[in-house]
Motif scaffolding. Structure first.
Motif, PDB file in Angstrom:
ATOM      1  N   ALA A  37      32.793  38.916  33.409  1.00 27.23           N
ATOM      2  CA  ALA A  37      32.158  38.644  34.968  1.00 27.23           C
ATOM      3  C   ALA A  37      32.715  37.269  35.272  1.00 27.23           C
ATOM      4  N   ASP A  38      34.311  36.683  34.693  1.00 32.01           N
ATOM      5  CA  ASP A  38      35.292  35.974  35.492  1.00 32.01           C
ATOM      6  C   ASP A  38      35.949  36.409  36.033  1.00 32.01           C
ATOM      7  N   GLY A  39      35.330  37.734  36.537  1.00 32.73           N
ATOM      8  CA  GLY A  39      36.765  38.067  37.467  1.00 32.73           C
ATOM      9  C   GLY A  39      38.031  38.774  37.261  1.00 32.73           C
ATOM     10  N   ASN A  40      38.116  38.686  35.984  1.00 40.64           N
ATOM     11  CA  ASN A  40      39.956  39.114  35.268  1.00 40.64           C
ATOM     12  C   ASN A  40      39.152  40.495  34.173  1.00 40.64           C
ATOM     13  N   PHE A  41      40.390  41.112  35.443  1.00 42.09           N
ATOM     14  CA  PHE A  41      40.936  42.640  34.413  1.00 42.09           C
ATOM     15  C   PHE A  41      41.388  42.467  33.210  1.00 42.09           C
ATOM     16  N   PRO A  42      39.889  42.397  31.909  1.00 41.61           N
ATOM     17  CA  PRO A  42      40.480  42.903  31.051  1.00 41.61           C
ATOM     18  C   PRO A  42      42.179  44.101  30.275  1.00 41.61           C
ATOM     19  N   THR A  43      42.230  44.215  31.330  1.00 42.91           N
ATOM     20  CA  THR A  43      43.250  45.778  31.258  1.00 42.91           C
ATOM     21  C   THR A  43      43.597  46.187  32.467  1.00 42.91           C
ATOM     22  N   SER A  44      45.031  47.068  32.008  1.00 45.07           N
ATOM     23  CA  SER A  44      45.705  47.580  33.143  1.00 45.07           C
ATOM     24  C   SER A  44      45.493  49.144  33.583  1.00 45.07           C
ATOM     25  N   ASP A  45      45.001  49.321  32.193  1.00 42.83           N
ATOM     26  CA  ASP A  45      44.215  51.047  31.867  1.00 42.83           C
ATOM     27  C   ASP A  45      43.370  50.817  33.126  1.00 42.83           C
ATOM     28  N   GLY A  46      43.396  52.427  33.386  1.00 38.13           N
ATOM     29  CA  GLY A  46      42.588  53.319  34.141  1.00 38.13           C
ATOM     30  C   GLY A  46      41.678  53.583  33.662  1.00 38.13           C
ATOM     31  N   GLU A  48      39.619  52.908  31.221  1.00 34.57           N
ATOM     32  CA  GLU A  48      39.198  51.722  30.676  1.00 34.57           C
ATOM     33  C   GLU A  48      38.596  51.193  32.369  1.00 34.57           C
ATOM     34  N   GLN A  49      39.232  50.684  33.000  1.00 26.68           N
ATOM     35  CA  GLN A  49      38.377  49.859  34.144  1.00 26.68           C
ATOM     36  C   GLN A  49      37.565  50.941  34.858  1.00 26.68           C
ATOM     37  N   VAL A  50      37.245  52.259  34.468  1.00 24.50           N
ATOM     38  CA  VAL A  50      36.583  52.873  34.819  1.00 24.50           C
ATOM     39  C   VAL A  50      35.318  53.548  34.060  1.00 24.50           C
ATOM     40  N   LYS A  51      34.965  52.646  32.541  1.00 27.15           N
ATOM     41  CA  LYS A  51      34.355  52.856  32.049  1.00 27.15           C
ATOM     42  C   LYS A  51      33.725  51.003  32.361  1.00 27.15           C
ATOM     43  N   ALA A  52      34.490  50.230  32.857  1.00 25.52           N
ATOM     44  CA  ALA A  52      34.454  48.745  33.138  1.00 25.52           C
ATOM     45  C   ALA A  52      33.107  48.282  33.815  1.00 25.52           C
ATOM     46  N   THR A  53      34.203  49.773  35.194  1.00 21.31           N
ATOM     47  CA  THR A  53      33.423  49.485  36.347  1.00 21.31           C
ATOM     48  C   THR A  53      31.622  50.397  36.252  1.00 21.31           C
ATOM     49  N   PHE A  54      31.205  51.025  34.924  1.00 18.76           N
ATOM     50  CA  PHE A  54      30.260  51.733  35.265  1.00 18.76           C
ATOM     51  C   PHE A  54      29.500  50.956  34.555  1.00 18.76           C
ATOM     52  N   ASP A  55      29.795  50.102  33.295  1.00 21.96           N
ATOM     53  CA  ASP A  55      30.123  48.563  32.676  1.00 21.96           C
ATOM     54  C   ASP A  55      28.583  47.941  34.006  1.00 21.96           C
ATOM     55  N   ASN A  56      29.367  47.317  35.093  1.00 20.42           N
ATOM     56  CA  ASN A  56      29.268  46.638  35.897  1.00 20.42           C
ATOM     57  C   ASN A  56      28.283  46.894  36.963  1.00 20.42           C
ATOM     58  N   LEU A  57      28.026  48.034  36.957  1.00 21.58           N
ATOM     59  CA  LEU A  57      26.560  48.768  38.370  1.00 21.58           C
ATOM     60  C   LEU A  57      25.330  49.052  37.703  1.00 21.58           C
ATOM     61  N   GLY A  58      25.990  48.873  36.305  1.00 16.41           N
ATOM     62  CA  GLY A  58      24.387  48.881  34.775  1.00 16.41           C
ATOM     63  C   GLY A  58      24.389  47.449  35.126  1.00 16.41           C
ATOM     64  N   VAL A  59      24.814  46.130  35.141  1.00 12.41           N
ATOM     65  CA  VAL A  59      24.442  44.731  34.960  1.00 12.41           C
ATOM     66  C   VAL A  59      23.993  44.640  36.459  1.00 12.41           C
ATOM     67  N   ALA A  60      24.208  45.755  37.743  1.00  9.69           N
ATOM     68  CA  ALA A  60      23.484  44.877  38.885  1.00  9.69           C
ATOM     69  C   ALA A  60      22.171  45.463  39.210  1.00  9.69           C
ATOM     70  N   LEU A  61      22.605  47.343  37.976  1.00 12.88           N
ATOM     71  CA  LEU A  61      21.067  48.112  38.723  1.00 12.88           C
ATOM     72  C   LEU A  61      19.923  47.044  37.524  1.00 12.88           C
ATOM     73  N   ALA A  62      20.225  47.195  36.744  1.00 12.23           N
ATOM     74  CA  ALA A  62      19.855  46.428  36.001  1.00 12.23           C
ATOM     75  C   ALA A  62      18.931  44.983  36.757  1.00 12.23           C
TER      76      ALA A  62
END
Length: 134
Positions: A37-46, A48-62
């Motif tokens: 939420a602060d715009g930080n990438f908690p990981t450079s692992d691809g 984990e970024q994919v999963k976090a991206t889907f999490d963010n899509l879920g927040v936007a959908l909600a």
């Protein structure tokens, strides 16, 4: 989402070839990244970024009063072809949670040179349809 069984079968992963939204308002979600939420990438692992991206899509959908079941299509941008295996793995880990039926929306995958933030490895946008009022 309605899918047609006689459409061409996907060849390169888990997605539907087409989806048709039911009547209602179209909701467009801009590309989401795997940042917190602060715009930080908690990981450079691809993965984990994919999963976090889907999490963010879920927040936007909600925020629109919707869920992943309302999504009729994704467009995915990956930085470099080497991200494809991480994307596939992250999606396979996340999809059983967000699509327990095993029916997935269409997805267009593009390989690009970079995103708005250097640390970003994936960006996914979505198109959803709000159910018609009864």
């Amino acid at each position: 989402m309605i899918t047609y069984q006689d459409a061409p079968l996907p060849k390169f992963g888990n997605y539907s070839t087409l989806g048709i939204g039911k009547p209602g308002e179209i909701v467009v979600l801009s590309g989401q990244l795997g940042a917190d939420a602060d715009g930080n990438f908690p990981t450079s692992d691809g993965v984990e970024q994919v999963k976090a991206t889907f999490d963010n899509l879920g927040v936007a959908l909600a925020a629109a009063g919707l869920g992943f079941e309302h999504v009729i299509g994704f467009r995915t941008y990956l930085v470099g072809r080497e991200m494809v295996p991480d994307f596939m793995k992250g999606r396979m880990e996340k999809f059983p949670e967000i699509y327990p039926s095993g029916v997935y929306p269409p997805n267009t995958l593009l390989i690009i040179g970079g995103l708005v933030e250097e640390a970003a490895r994936v960006e996914i946008e979505a198109l959803a349809v709000r159910p018609a009022a009864s």
